[in-house]
Write an enzyme that holds these catalytic residues in place. Structure first.
Site, short mmCIF file in Angstrom:
data_model
loop_
_atom_site.label_atom_id
_atom_site.label_comp_id
_atom_site.label_asym_id
_atom_site.label_seq_id
_atom_site.Cartn_x
_atom_site.Cartn_y
_atom_site.Cartn_z
N LYS A 1 7.34 -1.20 -7.05
CA LYS A 1 7.94 0.09 -7.43
C LYS A 1 9.42 0.14 -7.07
O LYS A 1 9.82 -0.30 -6.01
CB LYS A 1 7.20 1.23 -6.74
CG LYS A 1 5.84 1.49 -7.33
CD LYS A 1 5.22 2.71 -6.71
CE LYS A 1 3.82 2.93 -7.25
NZ LYS A 1 3.80 3.29 -8.66
N HIS B 1 -1.01 -1.34 1.42
CA HIS B 1 0.13 -0.51 1.01
C HIS B 1 0.87 0.10 2.21
O HIS B 1 2.08 -0.03 2.33
CB HIS B 1 -0.32 0.63 0.10
CG HIS B 1 -1.08 0.17 -1.10
ND1 HIS B 1 -0.78 -0.98 -1.76
CD2 HIS B 1 -2.14 0.71 -1.74
CE1 HIS B 1 -1.62 -1.13 -2.78
NE2 HIS B 1 -2.45 -0.12 -2.78
#
Lengths: 507, 368
Positions: free
Chosen positions: A203, A261
């Site tokens: 991202k 994550h």
């Protein structure tokens, strides 16, 4: 790629990085991930002109499809999910290199067919023997597929060509299983040819953490224990477990999200400046900071896990976790997990990092909030600053990507009253329109062999070392707390912060 | 929200911008640059539309400067500024001010634009048509870090290219250069795939399309080989042929969208090379605001040296000899041609060309 190409010039920054001649083989091509993310990403890359001429896409699955059926499936997936507009000429370029191989993972004939397909593509499309194998398959099929690739010499790199493996989380369910998995994969593919996808790292906002911290001067001097009070890293989902009961039960939120994550986000937020932006230097810093993570002494007090109960989520009545299809009514699996970690180094000693994740929370959001200490002395009287909270820098990872800075400002018209205001930098206003999907970036990086944004073996293993003791403790002690669906988690999690005079941000 | 101001000043426009933002409740927006579009009434609509599409990627304050034509001597002595301020949904992302300049003030547009620039943020000036030949010394161009011209829209593109190479200042760029990024990228990718030495190149495309010249100059500059520019009926660029020591490499696009890449010893491959919209070009242009050294270097190679390359026999096929000779002959009077061929004189050699523009047009039409 030849470095002697006279048309390449580092100063020529308009020319994009185009992958060299190559192809992508997707196992489990009929799955959701492949349809919603991988195929559209391949198309978007082609549309942006980043794929080499002759790029080939091979699907491998059990379904009885001809090449045309596969192409049709990709066509539909692209039309529905691609980010960039559909263009016939881009499609015409892609379709020439599309093949489908039908078979199961234990079917030797199918892998022989895959091999001849690849050889045929080398001839017809000029892929030069360079192929990446994307394993979008359930964890239990991993070893089988990897072994088959080895058995049929599909992993052999000959004459300067490359073969790479792309694997998705979960990378095991604890340290031991992760080590086993790594052993299986590394037996066949060299460590630098294995790409572990953590799509968060693809991202733009996550990459922006590094830009924010290391390209600017104003943030780094305050990024330490002298000014930071604590850090909150949140990943909340509003959905339940949906149809993933079989996978989710027994795994839980902490293994599913924190291990990969959130610990990666923590590493990027807390690490020291890497000596350069190449993969080795980055991995070295991330490994160092993950190695310095310290667990709380009292795991009972400083960790919380919970399960959602029936409730109203955003105007819809939803079931509790234990009532979901396929979930054992006595399941102890966590759908919410919050943990406190500390980092034992000069920069961060004594600064708690609170990590939380959960399903069926208020809304879908991922953010990193660096919360600062209060001013040591205030010339204003206490009524003036009553409404003033702590200063904070919030990196909004998704949705509405951007950065928020929160600070106090005088309310106009009053004699002196200070209130929190926020200053926003929103990618959403501008760059989203054409900011690439995480998978686009990651697939391109795989084809280019650029491993900056992929966690390495050591990082995965270190993350398990952090999480394993917590999971063990949870396994032996007590049972999950409960929170109504659609809220921001159990009261126990609020209490965990209150004990130190802090509170969770409402993201 | 839209506010019309008649016979106004820059400070009133500024006030209207602040009021507009307050009224829609977004006092601070993340605008990253000021884009000044200098155009005439005829082209303003298309240019503004392209700019607001590009603004999705680069939120900006867009100032459209429209110089109105005065039709009578009395008009010329009167000076007036009208402004149309658009904030919020009407402006897409960012803010838009359309400035119409009547009479004398049209010659002092910079005095209107200067107070309306965003603080600190970079300034980009774009002339969709009628760009000055020396953008950096134009009063509006001087305000900008980046000056975007478009020789494609010019009456005499080749002459303009020659002149601009003389006046090039870091920050200058041209949409004709932006248009060929996909071609350059694909040609570089083609050379990635082989380890061959290029011996000669031919660039084929429609006439009056400066992208062909720019691509040819870039190839000549990078590869240091003779490059021939030949004509076709388009659309746009149609083919690039590279003659290498391991056979020809050809990138052929007959229909303006899907191209074929042929490399000796490798299968033919289809590649998408769509001609792009102005909005996409502007979005690419705004992505980087640092000087484009590659453009400078290609431009400075000198458009005249392409023609002298056309006599090199190593590339067979098209075009017919008289045509290319005709082009070489028409562009430059004899003394200037000799000067232009001397590599060291690239920049200065353009001067004679500029002085001779009237001669060009009729001859060129004859060769068509």
């Amino acid at each position: 790629m030849s470095s002697s190409n006279p048309l390449r010039d580092p100063a020529d920054r308009r020319l994009p990085r185009i992958a060299g001649p190559s192809g992508l083989v997707i196992f489990g091509v009929t799955g959701d991930l492949s349809r919603k993310k991988l195929m559209p990403a391949v198309y978007d890359l082609a549309n942006r002109g980043l794929l080499p001429p002759g790029f080939s896409l091979v699907g491998f699955a059990r379904r009885e499809w001809a090449h045309e059926d596969f192409a049709q499936e990709v066509h539909d997936a692209v039309k529905e999910h691609a980010r960039t507009p559909f263009r016939e000429e881009v499609w015409q370029q892609l379709i020439q290199g599309m093949r489908f191989v039908q078979g199961t993972f234990d079917d030797d004939d199918a892998f022989e067919r895959l091999r001849s397909t690849i050889e045929e593509l080398d001839k017809a499309q000029g892929t030069g023997g360079n192929f990446a194998f994307y394993l979008s398959v359930p964890p239990k099929s991993f070893p089988v597929v990897i072994q088959q690739l080895k058995k049929h010499q599909l992993a052999d790199q000959t004459g300067g060509s490359w073969r790479r493996a792309v694997i998705e989380k979960p990378f095991g369910h604890d340290l031991k299983s992760a080590e086993e998995l790594n052993k299986v994969v590394h037996e066949v593919f060299a460590p630098d040819q294995v790409f572990r996808i953590d799509h968060y790292l693809g991202k733009e906002t996550v990459q922006n953490i590094l830009a924010l911290r290391f390209a600017n001067t104003m943030f780094e001097p305050i990024w330490n224990r002298s000014l930071v009070d604590h850090v909150q890293i949140t990943m909340a989902e509003d959905i339940g477990i949906g149809g993933r009961a079989g996978y989710y039960d027994g795994i839980g939120a902490a293994r599913d999200v924190i291990q990969n994550h959130l610990l990666q986000l923590l590493a990027l937020t807390a690490m020291e400046e890497p000596s350069s932006f190449d993969a080795d230097a980055l991995a070295a810093e991330k490994t160092k900071v993950l190695g310095a993570v310290k667990l709380p002494k009292d795991l009972g007090r400083d960790t919380v896990r919970a399960q959602y109960t029936a409730g109203w989520q955003g105007g819809t009545k939803v079931r509790g976790y234990l009532e979901e299809d396929g979930i054992n009514a006595s399941s102890k699996t966590d759908t919410y997990a919050a943990i406190k970690l500390e980092i034992d180094n000069r920069r961060w000693a004594g600064v708690p990092f609170y990590l939380r994740t959960g399903k069926r929370l208020g809304r879908r959001v991922t953010e990193i909030a660096v919360v600062f200490q209060r001013a040591p002395h205030s010339p204003f009287d206490s009524t003036a600053t009553e409404e003033l909270g702590s200063n904070a820098i919030v990196i909004r990872v998704q949705p509405d990507e951007g950065v928020t800075v929160r600070f106090g400002s005088k309310v106009p018209g009053t004699s002196m009253e200070i209130r929190d205001v926020s200053m926003d930098f929103a990618y959403g206003e501008s760059f989203t329109e054409s900011s690439p999907e995480a998978y686009e970036r990651l697939i391109l990086d795989v084809l280019l062999g650029d491993s900056n944004l992929f966690p390495r073996t050591e990082e995965v293993e270190l993350s398990w070392k952090i999480l394993d003791p917590i999971e063990e403790y949870w396994d032996k002690n007590g049972k999950p707390a409960q929170y109504p669906a659609g809220t921001w988690g159990p009261v126990e999690a609020d209490e965990m912060l209150e004990r130190h005079g802090r509170s969770w941000r409402r993201p | 929200m839209k506010t019309d101001l008649t016979d106004t000043t820059a400070s009133k426009v500024n006030k209207a911008l602040v009021q507009g933002r307050r009224a829609i409740g977004t006092p601070a927006v993340g605008m990253v640059l000021t884009l000044v579009i200098v155009t005439d009434e005829e082209n303003a609509y298309d240019a503004l539309k392209a700019a607001s599409d590009a603004a999705h990627e680069h939120p900006s304050r867009t100032l459209v400067v429209i110089k109105r034509v005065s039709r009578s001597p009395r008009d010329r002595t009167q000076s007036r500024l009208d402004a149309e301020v658009r904030v919020g949904a009407d402006a897409g992302t960012g803010e838009t001010v359309v400035l119409r300049l009547y009479g004398e003030v049209a010659d002092h547009a910079q005095s209107v634009v200067l107070p309306l620039l965003l603080p600190d943020a970079p300034v980009v000036v774009w002339w969709p048509v009628n760009a000055p030949l020396d953008p950096a010394n134009d009063p509006l161009g001087a305000l900008a870090q980046r000056r975007v011209t478009d020789t494609y829209a010019s009456e005499q593109p080749v002459r303009d290219l020659a002149t601009r190479s003389g006046t090039y200042t870091p920050g200058d760029t041209d949409l004709s250069w932006t248009r060929i990024t996909p071609w350059r990228s694909m040609l570089a990718a083609a050379l990635d795939q082989v380890a061959c030495e290029v011996r000669a190149v031919e660039v084929e495309g429609e006439e009056f399309n400066p992208s062909c010249e720019l691509l040819a100059m870039w190839l000549a500059d990078r590869l240091d080989v003779p490059v021939k520019r030949s004509l076709s009926s388009g659309p746009g660029l149609t083919a690039v042929r590279m003659d290498t020591n391991c056979g020809p490499i050809k990138l052929d696009r007959a229909d303006g969208s899907l191209a074929t890449l042929s490399i000796e010893g490798q299968p033919d491959r289809a590649v998408a090379l769509k001609r792009r919209e102005t909005a996409e070009l502007m979005a690419e242009e705004l992505r980087r605001l640092d000087p484009d050294d590659t453009y400078a270097s290609a431009l400075r190679y000198g458009v005249d040296r392409l023609k002298s390359a056309s006599s090199v026999p190593s590339v067979p096929s098209v075009p017919s000899v008289p045509k290319s000779e005709g082009r070489a002959g028409l562009a430059l009077p004899a003394p200037a041609e000799a000067a232009a061929k001397a590599p060291a004189a690239e920049a200065t050699a353009q001067a004679p060309v500029r002085r001779e523009p009237p001669k060009l047009e009729p001859v060129r039409k004859a060769t068509k």
